[in-house]
Design a protein around this motif. Structure first.
Motif, short mmCIF file in Angstrom:
data_model
loop_
_atom_site.label_atom_id
_atom_site.label_comp_id
_atom_site.label_asym_id
_atom_site.label_seq_id
_atom_site.Cartn_x
_atom_site.Cartn_y
_atom_site.Cartn_z
N PHE A 90 -6.53 0.93 -0.89
CA PHE A 90 -6.63 -0.21 0.01
C PHE A 90 -7.74 0.07 1.02
N ALA A 106 0.83 -1.21 0.00
CA ALA A 106 0.00 0.00 0.00
C ALA A 106 0.87 1.26 0.00
N TYR A 166 -3.90 2.53 5.87
CA TYR A 166 -5.14 2.63 5.12
C TYR A 166 -6.33 2.32 6.04
#
Length: 198
Positions: free
Chosen positions: A115, A103, A138
């Motif tokens: 994400f 990510a 995230y």
């Protein structure tokens, strides 16, 4: 040809011929074992679909751990990586650094990838503590008694599970069980390539 592409070709052929019966057998066997671990673990099966084979559209909606509304519909045009996890799940703990690495790398590269986690069977405080302990940057959707996870249909029976949606919200790939950074990055790159993002 990279590993993910080889897997994608193999999986596409095997899906056409055999469906997903192997995973169902694994799940049934785990349920019969009665080992009291409290969840169904995936076996690491990777499925990747070519654009012409992507038929299932998913719109995932819920409330993040930080009390914000979130919908995958707001991210059409991006690849959406959905990870189903729980703080009580050993493989989820093991894969958390890999997910965060991918990510972070994609975000730094400016790739159109979002994400989102889907928390399962945790209180908000436990889930937030997990995110802090493993530096997860995230967002994740709150557990709401399984209603959010149910939006994924039968694609996320195992914990953990990771599902990739293409820019049209179609299921492009999934991993049933723990995923490592190289496999996940390969799958994301293949979806981006298939959509002409590179």
């Amino acid at each position: 040809m990279n590993r993910a592409r080889v897997i994608a070709l193999f999986v596409a052929a095997s899906l056409t011929l055999a469906g997903c019966s192997g995973e169902e057998s694994s799940i049934n066997e785990q349920m019969r074992q009665g080992d009291q671990k409290g969840y169904v673990a995936g076996d690491g099966t990777v499925q990747a679909l070519a654009p012409a084979q992507r038929e299932t559209v998913i719109t995932l909606e819920g409330t993040t751990l930080e009390e914000e509304p979130w919908s995958s519909a707001d991210h059409r045009g991006e690849v959406v990586v959905i990870n189903v996890w729980g703080s009580w799940c050993g493989p989820c703990i093991e894969e958390a650094p890999d997910l965060e690495q991918v990510a972070s790398d994609l975000r730094e590269a400016g790739e159109p990838v979002q994400f989102i986690g889907v928390n399962s069977r945790d209180s908000v405080s436990n889930a937030l503590a997990f995110q802090e302990a493993y530096d997860v940057s995230y967002p994740s959707l709150q557990d709401d008694g399984g209603r959010t996870r149910a939006q994924l249909g039968g694609l996320a029976v195992a914990t953990p599970s990771t599902i990739l949606l293409d820019g049209q919200g179609r299921v492009a790939a999934r991993v049933s069980g723990q995923v490592d950074a190289s496999t996940l990055r390969g799958l994301v790159d293949d979806v981006l390539d298939s959509e002409g993002r590179r």
